[in-house]
Design an enzyme around this catalytic site. Sequence first.
Site, PDB file in Angstrom:
ATOM      1  N   GLU A  76       1.185   1.368  -4.530  1.00 43.71           N
ATOM      2  CA  GLU A  76       0.438   1.624  -3.301  1.00 43.71           C
ATOM      3  C   GLU A  76       0.759   0.515  -2.316  1.00 43.71           C
ATOM      4  OE1 GLU A  76      -3.900   1.616  -3.146  1.00 43.71           O
ATOM      5  OE2 GLU A  76      -3.821   2.540  -1.165  1.00 43.71           O
ATOM      6  N   GLU A 101       0.200  -5.673  -0.723  1.00 44.26           N
ATOM      7  CA  GLU A 101      -0.710  -5.928   0.407  1.00 44.26           C
ATOM      8  C   GLU A 101      -0.383  -7.332   0.933  1.00 44.26           C
ATOM      9  OE1 GLU A 101      -3.422  -4.185   2.183  1.00 44.26           O
ATOM     10  OE2 GLU A 101      -3.020  -6.054   3.219  1.00 44.26           O
ATOM     11  N   ASN A 128       5.303  -8.070   2.413  1.00 47.13           N
ATOM     12  CA  ASN A 128       5.567  -7.014   3.374  1.00 47.13           C
ATOM     13  C   ASN A 128       6.204  -5.822   2.642  1.00 47.13           C
ATOM     14  OD1 ASN A 128       6.427  -5.472   5.528  1.00 47.13           O
ATOM     15  ND2 ASN A 128       8.032  -6.897   6.155  1.00 47.13           N
ATOM     16  N   ASP A 151      -2.422   1.333   9.071  1.00 48.21           N
ATOM     17  CA  ASP A 151      -2.967   1.024  10.410  1.00 48.21           C
ATOM     18  C   ASP A 151      -2.335   1.972  11.427  1.00 48.21           C
ATOM     19  OD1 ASP A 151      -4.500  -1.466   9.720  1.00 48.21           O
ATOM     20  OD2 ASP A 151      -2.513  -2.047   9.024  1.00 48.21           O
ATOM     21  N   LYS A 155      -2.256   2.611  20.220  1.00 49.47           N
ATOM     22  CA  LYS A 155      -1.755   2.499  21.604  1.00 49.47           C
ATOM     23  C   LYS A 155      -0.238   2.718  21.617  1.00 49.47           C
ATOM     24  CE  LYS A 155      -5.237  -0.710  23.150  1.00 49.47           C
ATOM     25  NZ  LYS A 155      -5.604  -2.124  23.106  1.00 49.47           N
ATOM     26  N   ASP A 187      -6.235   9.303   8.863  1.00 47.33           N
ATOM     27  CA  ASP A 187      -7.309   9.929   9.632  1.00 47.33           C
ATOM     28  C   ASP A 187      -6.893  10.007  11.105  1.00 47.33           C
ATOM     29  OD1 ASP A 187      -7.337   7.242  10.205  1.00 47.33           O
ATOM     30  OD2 ASP A 187      -9.527   7.056  10.245  1.00 47.33           O
ATOM     31  N   THR A 224     -12.143   5.753   0.245  1.00 46.85           N
ATOM     32  CA  THR A 224     -12.247   4.309   0.512  1.00 46.85           C
ATOM     33  C   THR A 224     -13.097   4.063   1.759  1.00 46.85           C
ATOM     34  OG1 THR A 224     -10.328   4.212   1.967  1.00 46.85           O
ATOM     35  CG2 THR A 224      -9.901   3.948  -0.393  1.00 46.85           C
ATOM     36  N   SER A 225     -13.402   2.789   2.000  1.00 50.22           N
ATOM     37  CA  SER A 225     -14.215   2.471   3.182  1.00 50.22           C
ATOM     38  C   SER A 225     -13.476   2.840   4.473  1.00 50.22           C
ATOM     39  CB  SER A 225     -14.620   1.000   3.176  1.00 50.22           C
ATOM     40  OG  SER A 225     -13.612   0.210   2.653  1.00 50.22           O
ATOM     41  N   GLU A 227     -11.476   5.411   4.836  1.00 52.81           N
ATOM     42  CA  GLU A 227     -11.658   6.851   5.009  1.00 52.81           C
ATOM     43  C   GLU A 227     -13.070   7.137   5.522  1.00 52.81           C
ATOM     44  OE1 GLU A 227     -10.825   9.341   1.640  1.00 52.81           O
ATOM     45  OE2 GLU A 227     -11.426  11.134   2.727  1.00 52.81           O
TER      46      GLU A 227
HETATM   47  C1  LIG Z   1      -6.156   0.397   7.448  1.00 50.73           C
HETATM   48  S1  LIG Z   1      -5.905  -0.518   5.984  1.00 50.73           S
HETATM   49  C2  LIG Z   1      -6.054   0.702   4.685  1.00 50.73           C
HETATM   50  C3  LIG Z   1      -6.277   0.105   3.328  1.00 50.73           C
HETATM   51  C4  LIG Z   1      -6.338   1.085   2.133  1.00 50.73           C
HETATM   52  N1  LIG Z   1      -5.079   1.800   1.949  1.00 50.73           N
HETATM   53  C5  LIG Z   1      -7.484   2.045   2.230  1.00 50.73           C
HETATM   54  O1  LIG Z   1      -7.264   3.249   2.370  1.00 50.73           O
HETATM   55  O2  LIG Z   1      -8.642   1.584   2.168  1.00 50.73           O
HETATM   56  C6  LIG Z   1      -4.158  -0.853   6.040  1.00 50.73           C
HETATM   57  C7  LIG Z   1      -3.760  -1.998   5.139  1.00 50.73           C
HETATM   58  O3  LIG Z   1      -2.343  -2.108   5.125  1.00 50.73           O
HETATM   59  C8  LIG Z   1      -1.975  -3.463   5.090  1.00 50.73           C
HETATM   60  N2  LIG Z   1      -0.592  -3.545   5.596  1.00 50.73           N
HETATM   61  C9  LIG Z   1      -0.172  -3.218   6.832  1.00 50.73           C
HETATM   62  N3  LIG Z   1       1.157  -3.357   6.930  1.00 50.73           N
HETATM   63  C10 LIG Z   1       1.588  -3.787   5.709  1.00 50.73           C
HETATM   64  C11 LIG Z   1       2.866  -4.114   5.199  1.00 50.73           C
HETATM   65  N4  LIG Z   1       3.963  -4.039   5.948  1.00 50.73           N
HETATM   66  N5  LIG Z   1       2.955  -4.534   3.926  1.00 50.73           N
HETATM   67  C12 LIG Z   1       1.839  -4.622   3.147  1.00 50.73           C
HETATM   68  N6  LIG Z   1       0.604  -4.323   3.576  1.00 50.73           N
HETATM   69  C13 LIG Z   1       0.475  -3.901   4.850  1.00 50.73           C
HETATM   70  C14 LIG Z   1      -3.013  -4.142   5.956  1.00 50.73           C
HETATM   71  O4  LIG Z   1      -3.138  -5.516   5.660  1.00 50.73           O
HETATM   72  C15 LIG Z   1      -4.287  -3.354   5.598  1.00 50.73           C
HETATM   73  O5  LIG Z   1      -4.982  -3.949   4.527  1.00 50.73           O
END
Ligand SMILES: C[S@@+](CC[C@H](N)C(=O)[O-])C[C@H]1O[C@@H](n2cnc3c(N)ncnc32)[C@H](O)[C@@H]1O
Length: 245
Positions: A76, A101, A128, A151, A155, A187, A224-225, A227
């Site tokens: 994931e 993450e 990353n 994310d 924009k 979403d 998840t939170s 969602e």
């Molecule tokens: C909006 S959150 C969603 C988290 C989780 N998947 C959930 O549904 O609850 C997006 C997550 O992706 C991580 N993230 C964004 N770009 C990333 C990357 N290139 N590599 C690893 N993590 C990343 C962010 O730090 C953030 O915790």
Amino acid sequence: MPETLDEAREQGFRTDIVSFVRRSGRLNPRQQRAWDEHAAQLVVDVPRAEARTSVDPAYVLDVAATFDREAPLVVEVGSGLGEAVVHAAEATPERDFLAVEVYTPGLAQTVLRATQRGLTNVRLLQANAAEVLTTTLPEGSVDELWVFFPDPWHKARHHKRRLVTPSLAELAARAIRPGGTWRLATDWAEYADQMLEVIGANPSFVNVHGVGAVAPRFEGRVRTSFEGKGHAAGRSITDLEFRRV
Ligand SMILES: C[S@@+](CC[C@H](N)C(=O)[O-])C[C@H]1O[C@@H](n2cnc3c(N)ncnc32)[C@H](O)[C@@H]1O
């Protein structure tokens, strides 16, 4: 601050566009305790390159040694607080789960959740995702790749930061084994369209539910939170499922 790209690299600054911003990495006391006690066993120690969340491109993860067994691997990326990955790891102990993450408190919360449940089939990688898919994971080593609620960077001027792009699809095709699965959820309707378009255009993937079609909600995905926030804002959730040909 560096003034040129070369200076930036020398000073350890990232020079590529990434899908995340650096956020405060402060842990609460429970997260800190979990991290101190268990990170050494659960968080894979990788050699770094340019930045704190980069991986040395020469490094390749030994998956079997990492999990101490051979089992189907689910990865994931952007696992956030670890809700989905820990839930699934508990529900399917016959599979191994790697949570990728960048955000330290999210990783610490994942360590906390996994150890509270005594799970042995979860490992974490602070890196990353693009780099992990490019070089860290062996080619064809991933049974399922999950990208849930990336994310949205809603924009228009930030769209270039989105994780799911044609180049990410190329990297995913390298990491997922033939016959393996790529699941996504968002979403953000317009991001779902982007996912359908870029993955649909990659000849290494077929949409399991038909060209341009969305998938039924993936049963293995706990709410998840993130969602929950989408629902609270009145947005509908889209699941997608592709097969690596
Ligand atoms: C909006 S959150 C969603 C988290 C989780 N998947 C959930 O549904 O609850 C997006 C997550 O992706 C991580 N993230 C964004 N770009 C990333 C990357 N290139 N590599 C690893 N993590 C990343 C962010 O730090 C953030 O915790």
